[in-house]
Design an enzyme around this catalytic site. Structure first.
Site, PDB file in Angstrom:
ATOM      1  N   ASN A  53      33.237  47.779  38.104  1.00  0.00           N
ATOM      2  CA  ASN A  53      33.101  46.678  39.078  1.00  0.00           C
ATOM      3  C   ASN A  53      34.474  46.152  39.481  1.00  0.00           C
ATOM      4  O   ASN A  53      34.710  45.865  40.655  1.00  0.00           O
ATOM      5  CB  ASN A  53      32.245  45.545  38.508  1.00  0.00           C
ATOM      6  CG  ASN A  53      30.763  45.798  38.689  1.00  0.00           C
ATOM      7  OD1 ASN A  53      30.221  45.608  39.774  1.00  0.00           O
ATOM      8  ND2 ASN A  53      30.107  46.268  37.635  1.00  0.00           N
ATOM      9  N   GLY A 104      35.177  48.825  33.503  1.00  0.00           N
ATOM     10  CA  GLY A 104      35.884  48.263  34.652  1.00  0.00           C
ATOM     11  C   GLY A 104      35.522  48.835  36.006  1.00  0.00           C
ATOM     12  O   GLY A 104      36.298  48.713  36.950  1.00  0.00           O
ATOM     13  N   HIS A 164      25.537  40.059  36.034  1.00  0.00           N
ATOM     14  CA  HIS A 164      24.733  40.478  34.889  1.00  0.00           C
ATOM     15  C   HIS A 164      23.667  41.464  35.380  1.00  0.00           C
ATOM     16  O   HIS A 164      22.990  41.189  36.380  1.00  0.00           O
ATOM     17  CB  HIS A 164      24.063  39.249  34.251  1.00  0.00           C
ATOM     18  CG  HIS A 164      23.233  39.598  33.058  1.00  0.00           C
ATOM     19  ND1 HIS A 164      23.798  39.923  31.842  1.00  0.00           N
ATOM     20  CD2 HIS A 164      21.894  39.711  32.894  1.00  0.00           C
ATOM     21  CE1 HIS A 164      22.834  40.206  30.982  1.00  0.00           C
ATOM     22  NE2 HIS A 164      21.669  40.091  31.599  1.00  0.00           N
ATOM     23  N   LYS A 194      39.575  30.774  18.695  1.00  0.00           N
ATOM     24  CA  LYS A 194      39.208  31.021  20.087  1.00  0.00           C
ATOM     25  C   LYS A 194      39.971  30.075  21.010  1.00  0.00           C
ATOM     26  O   LYS A 194      40.386  30.450  22.103  1.00  0.00           O
ATOM     27  CB  LYS A 194      37.701  30.802  20.237  1.00  0.00           C
ATOM     28  CG  LYS A 194      37.196  30.974  21.642  1.00  0.00           C
ATOM     29  CD  LYS A 194      35.698  30.980  21.691  1.00  0.00           C
ATOM     30  CE  LYS A 194      35.250  31.088  23.127  1.00  0.00           C
ATOM     31  NZ  LYS A 194      34.126  31.988  23.296  1.00  0.00           N
ATOM     32  N   ARG A 235      32.606  38.220  26.319  1.00  0.00           N
ATOM     33  CA  ARG A 235      32.807  37.019  25.499  1.00  0.00           C
ATOM     34  C   ARG A 235      32.283  35.801  26.220  1.00  0.00           C
ATOM     35  O   ARG A 235      32.363  35.747  27.457  1.00  0.00           O
ATOM     36  CB  ARG A 235      34.312  36.755  25.318  1.00  0.00           C
ATOM     37  CG  ARG A 235      34.882  37.423  24.202  1.00  0.00           C
ATOM     38  CD  ARG A 235      36.394  37.364  24.186  1.00  0.00           C
ATOM     39  NE  ARG A 235      36.791  38.551  23.494  1.00  0.00           N
ATOM     40  CZ  ARG A 235      36.692  38.697  22.181  1.00  0.00           C
ATOM     41  NH1 ARG A 235      36.311  37.693  21.425  1.00  0.00           N
ATOM     42  NH2 ARG A 235      36.972  39.839  21.622  1.00  0.00           N
TER      43      ARG A 235
HETATM   44  C1  GRF Z   1      28.021  45.507  34.611  1.00  0.00           C
HETATM   45  O1  GRF Z   1      26.785  46.148  34.631  1.00  0.00           O
HETATM   46  C2  GRF Z   1      27.867  44.026  34.642  1.00  0.00           C
HETATM   47  O2  GRF Z   1      26.674  43.607  35.218  1.00  0.00           O
HETATM   48  C3  GRF Z   1      27.881  43.640  33.187  1.00  0.00           C
HETATM   49  O3  GRF Z   1      28.734  44.535  32.568  1.00  0.00           O
HETATM   50  C4  GRF Z   1      28.750  45.753  33.300  1.00  0.00           C
HETATM   51  C5  GRF Z   1      30.189  46.105  33.498  1.00  0.00           C
HETATM   52  O4  GRF Z   1      30.328  47.409  33.981  1.00  0.00           O
HETATM   53  N1  GRF Z   1      28.271  42.263  33.005  1.00  0.00           N
HETATM   54  P1  GRF Z   1      31.742  47.918  34.479  1.00  0.00           P
HETATM   55  O5  GRF Z   1      32.707  47.731  33.295  1.00  0.00           O
HETATM   56  O6  GRF Z   1      32.143  47.112  35.647  1.00  0.00           O
HETATM   57  O7  GRF Z   1      31.547  49.369  34.784  1.00  0.00           O
END
Ligand code: GRF
Length: 188
Positions: A14, A12, A110, A66, A92
């Site tokens: 980000n 988490g 990503h 789902k 997911r």
């Molecule tokens: C990030 O590198 C994002 O690009 C990918 O998953 C990772 C999540 O990292 N989809 P965080 O949980 O935000 O540290």
């Protein structure tokens, strides 16, 4: 302000970066209604608690399908009048019902220069590839894995003596700038 739900499965960081910017006013077009997680041990939960952001823990294994799991998410999203969904390490694929309800209103980040290195361990794939550059991509979400329309990318070097951890750190720092920037520009 547009109401946004952030979906995460793991660390988490980000999510925390985006939420902090919302709270200190650097990101002022959105309001985060809640963090949605699919694991009760996701570290993202602790980050949300520190930031005083509500958390919905919805465990897919407690539903028969789902579809039923996503119906529960849709119910919560509707109750909170959520207009956009921001995926931040949500591990997911998004199903048809959620995609229909939020067409072109779900973003993902990503850690690779898509269309290269889709799926899991994208950083490892780039690290092993011999490529000299990699980066991160923000895209709209469709039914595929990391296949939706690309919105914006940032790139960085891969140095010959990098460890995978150093590369991961470099990409994370790109993400902490790119994702808020795209959210500010795209979400209305
Ligand atoms: C990030 O590198 C994002 O690009 C990918 O998953 C990772 C999540 O990292 N989809 P965080 O949980 O935000 O540290």
């Amino acid at each position: 302000m547009t109401k946004v739900a952030v979906f995460a499965s793991g660390s988490g960081s980000n999510f925390e970066n985006i939420a902090q910017r919302v709270q200190d006013g650097r990101l002022n077009n959105i309001e985060i209604t809640a963090l949605y997680v699919d694991h009760d041990d996701a570290y993202a939960i602790q980050r949300a608690e520190k930031l005083d952001i509500p958390v919905h823990i919805t465990l897919p294994k407690t539903f028969n399908s789902k579809k039923e799991y996503e119906q529960q998410l849709l119910k919560l999203l509707k109750e909170e009048d959520v207009e956009w969904i921001v995926l931040a390490g949500y591990m997911r694929l998004i199903g048809a019902d959620l995609l229909d309800a939020y067409e072109r209103r779900i973003l993902n980040i990503h850690p690779a220069l898509l269309p290269k290195y889709k799926g899991i361990d994208a950083i490892g794939q780039a690290y092993e590839s011999g490529d000299k550059v990699t980066g991160t991509t923000v895209h709209f979400v469709d039914s595929g894995m990391d296949t939706g329309e690309i919105i914006e990318q940032s790139q960085c070097d891969i140095y010959p003596d990098d460890t995978k951890e150093q590369l991961e750190d470099r990409i994370k720092h790109l993400e902490y700038e790119l994702y808020p920037k795209v959210i500010a520009n795209i979400i209305r």
